[in-house]
Scaffold this active site. Structure first.
Site, PDB file in Angstrom:
ATOM      1  N   GLU A  85      -1.582  -1.538  -5.281  1.00 34.39           N
ATOM      2  CA  GLU A  85      -2.769  -0.817  -5.699  1.00 34.39           C
ATOM      3  C   GLU A  85      -2.432   0.130  -6.854  1.00 34.39           C
ATOM      4  O   GLU A  85      -1.382   0.767  -6.856  1.00 34.39           O
ATOM      5  CB  GLU A  85      -3.306  -0.019  -4.511  1.00 34.39           C
ATOM      6  CG  GLU A  85      -4.703   0.508  -4.717  1.00 34.39           C
ATOM      7  CD  GLU A  85      -5.254   1.116  -3.455  1.00 34.39           C
ATOM      8  OE1 GLU A  85      -5.820   0.374  -2.643  1.00 34.39           O
ATOM      9  OE2 GLU A  85      -5.102   2.340  -3.283  1.00 34.39           O
ATOM     10  N   ASP A  90       0.876  -1.165   0.000  1.00 41.28           N
ATOM     11  CA  ASP A  90       0.000   0.000   0.000  1.00 41.28           C
ATOM     12  C   ASP A  90       0.916   1.218   0.000  1.00 41.28           C
ATOM     13  O   ASP A  90       1.421   1.623   1.047  1.00 41.28           O
ATOM     14  CB  ASP A  90      -0.897  -0.001   1.236  1.00 41.28           C
ATOM     15  CG  ASP A  90      -1.812   1.214   1.286  1.00 41.28           C
ATOM     16  OD1 ASP A  90      -2.313   1.625   0.223  1.00 41.28           O
ATOM     17  OD2 ASP A  90      -2.015   1.765   2.393  1.00 41.28           O
ATOM     18  N   ASP A 124      -2.449   1.045   7.259  1.00 43.13           N
ATOM     19  CA  ASP A 124      -1.613   0.888   6.066  1.00 43.13           C
ATOM     20  C   ASP A 124      -1.192  -0.574   5.887  1.00 43.13           C
ATOM     21  O   ASP A 124      -1.142  -1.082   4.767  1.00 43.13           O
ATOM     22  CB  ASP A 124      -0.378   1.781   6.159  1.00 43.13           C
ATOM     23  CG  ASP A 124      -0.751   3.245   6.292  1.00 43.13           C
ATOM     24  OD1 ASP A 124      -1.191   3.832   5.289  1.00 43.13           O
ATOM     25  OD2 ASP A 124      -0.617   3.789   7.402  1.00 43.13           O
TER      26      ASP A 124
END
Length: 165
Positions: A67, A8, A139
């Protein structure tokens, strides 16, 4: 058995999560955050690159999932996020690992069943799916969610391949 690193990305905090996909299911390996200490942006990118490289060295994943970048309200933030993402991808490719990318909606859909789920819903499902007790940094749970999403997509692709053979 496949070990997956989920990332992330962030220019101040980059979450990571490592899961192992086995014939019996998905197993939690590790998670945490790479905290960026510098105020100078190029130095932050180096710290992300170095941090992801260290995580790869320590946990030896075979694949990485990250992502995809999305447009924030602030274009400058989106550019910084894209550069942080690039630093993480370069660290991964530097170790000759394949990189897989997923949209935030795909990750939420895979874990929660709806693409507009909030971060706490995603975190809750990560903890349930991986049998994690106690508090977890958002996170790190987002990174684990990306790894879980990739595992689900890979498993589905393998099942479809068997059916079509």
């Amino acid at each position: 058995m496949t070990r997956i690193l989920g990332i992330d990305p962030g220019s101040r905090i980059t979450g990571y999560g490592v899961v192992e996909s086995t014939p019996r299911g998905i197993r939690y390996v590790a998670s945490g955050c790479i905290r960026i200490k510098s105020d100078e942006f190029p130095e932050r990118l180096k710290q992300i690159f170095d941090g992801v490289s260290q995580v790869i060295e320590l946990y030896r994943p075979e694949q990485m999932a990250i992502e995809q970048v999305f447009m924030h309200k602030n274009a400058d933030s989106a550019l910084k996020l894209g550069q942080a993402r690039g630093a993480a991808i370069c660290a991964t490719l530097n170790r000759d690992l394949p990189v897989f990318e997923y949209a935030a909606r795909q990750v939420k859909q895979a874990l929660v069943g709806k693409g507009n789920a909030d971060k706490l819903q995603v975190q809750h499902m990560v903890k349930i799916l991986l049998s994690i007790q106690g508090d977890m940094q958002i996170d790190a749970s987002d990174a684990l969610a990306i790894g879980l999403c990739h595992s689900h997509y890979q498993e589905t692709a393998m099942r479809l391949q068997k059916v079509s053979s």
